[in-house]
Design a protein around this motif. Structure first.
Motif, PDB file in Angstrom:
ATOM      1  N   UNK A   1       0.835  -1.212   0.000  1.00 55.97           N
ATOM      2  CA  UNK A   1       0.000   0.000   0.000  1.00 55.97           C
ATOM      3  C   UNK A   1       0.870   1.263   0.000  1.00 55.97           C
ATOM      4  N   UNK A   2       0.291   2.367  -0.448  1.00 55.83           N
ATOM      5  CA  UNK A   2       1.026   3.633  -0.477  1.00 55.83           C
ATOM      6  C   UNK A   2       1.383   4.053   0.938  1.00 55.83           C
ATOM      7  N   UNK A   3       2.562   4.649   1.062  1.00 54.73           N
ATOM      8  CA  UNK A   3       3.034   5.099   2.370  1.00 54.73           C
ATOM      9  C   UNK A   3       3.562   6.523   2.290  1.00 54.73           C
ATOM     10  N   UNK A   4       2.878   7.376   1.581  1.00 54.53           N
ATOM     11  CA  UNK A   4       3.382   8.739   1.403  1.00 54.53           C
ATOM     12  C   UNK A   4       3.087   9.647   2.582  1.00 54.53           C
ATOM     13  N   UNK A   5       2.160   9.243   3.453  1.00 51.75           N
ATOM     14  CA  UNK A   5       1.841  10.053   4.625  1.00 51.75           C
ATOM     15  C   UNK A   5       1.696   9.153   5.841  1.00 51.75           C
ATOM     16  N   UNK A   6       1.922   9.750   6.995  1.00 55.74           N
ATOM     17  CA  UNK A   6       1.660   9.040   8.239  1.00 55.74           C
ATOM     18  C   UNK A   6       0.179   9.215   8.528  1.00 55.74           C
TER      19      UNK A   6
ATOM     20  N   UNK B   1      11.809   6.170   6.363  1.00 59.39           N
ATOM     21  CA  UNK B   1      11.265   4.833   6.158  1.00 59.39           C
ATOM     22  C   UNK B   1       9.880   4.770   6.785  1.00 59.39           C
ATOM     23  N   UNK B   2       8.995   4.008   6.157  1.00 61.65           N
ATOM     24  CA  UNK B   2       7.615   3.867   6.615  1.00 61.65           C
ATOM     25  C   UNK B   2       7.356   2.416   6.976  1.00 61.65           C
ATOM     26  N   UNK B   3       6.435   2.218   7.909  1.00 65.07           N
ATOM     27  CA  UNK B   3       6.047   0.858   8.277  1.00 65.07           C
ATOM     28  C   UNK B   3       4.563   0.831   8.639  1.00 65.07           C
TER      29      UNK B   3
END
Length: 147
Positions: free
Chosen positions: A81-86, A123-125
């Motif tokens: 899935x997209x992870x461009x924002x928290x 980095x996103x998780x």
């Protein structure tokens, strides 16, 4: 003497200020794995041929396709899935639609996106991955959801 000192100072500054980041250095994409299990038989729905790889469609709440990879060797879906924002409580839908048997299943999935600022990138998780309408459990890094 002043010129030599200036050249030496500039050289030291350039050496100490070099970017430690490798060009095109990117974080590993945030991802998670989902295995879909028949609640009655306990079998993977792709192994028992209730559904096939081409019966899968994954979308976000406004109908945009969500990137995924079907791993045929283990009959598991890897989602990207997209992870461009928290954000919290993001919803996507996994739709399984067997055109031959006319069986359709929809699995709603909700999750949060967190970020961590690294030296060269962010980095996103994913956290708090839930299936509000289905029983699920995390087994060895794979979310097993029952339909």
């Amino acid at each position: 003497m002043k010129k030599i000192f200036f050249i030496l100072l500039v050289s030291v500054l350039f050496i100490n200020c070099t970017d430690k980041c490798v060009e095109d250095s990117k974080p590993i994409p945030a991802t998670f794995f989902v295995e879909i299990i028949d609640e009655t038989t306990g079998e993977n729905v792709f192994e028992n041929e209730t559904f096939a790889e081409n019966d899968v469609k994954i979308t976000d709440v406004i109908g945009n396709d969500v990137l995924y990879n079907f791993i045929a060797d283990i009959n598991t879906i890897q989602l990207f899935p997209k992870t461009t924002i928290v954000a919290n409580n993001i919803e996507i839908k996994i739709t399984l639609n067997n055109q031959t048997t006319m069986i359709t299943e929809e699995i709603v999935l909700k999750y949060n996106v967190t970020s961590q600022k690294e030296e060269c990138y962010t980095s996103y998780s994913f956290t708090n991955i839930l299936f509000p309408n289905n029983d699920s459990e995390l087994v060895k890094g794979v979310l097993k959801v029952k339909i």
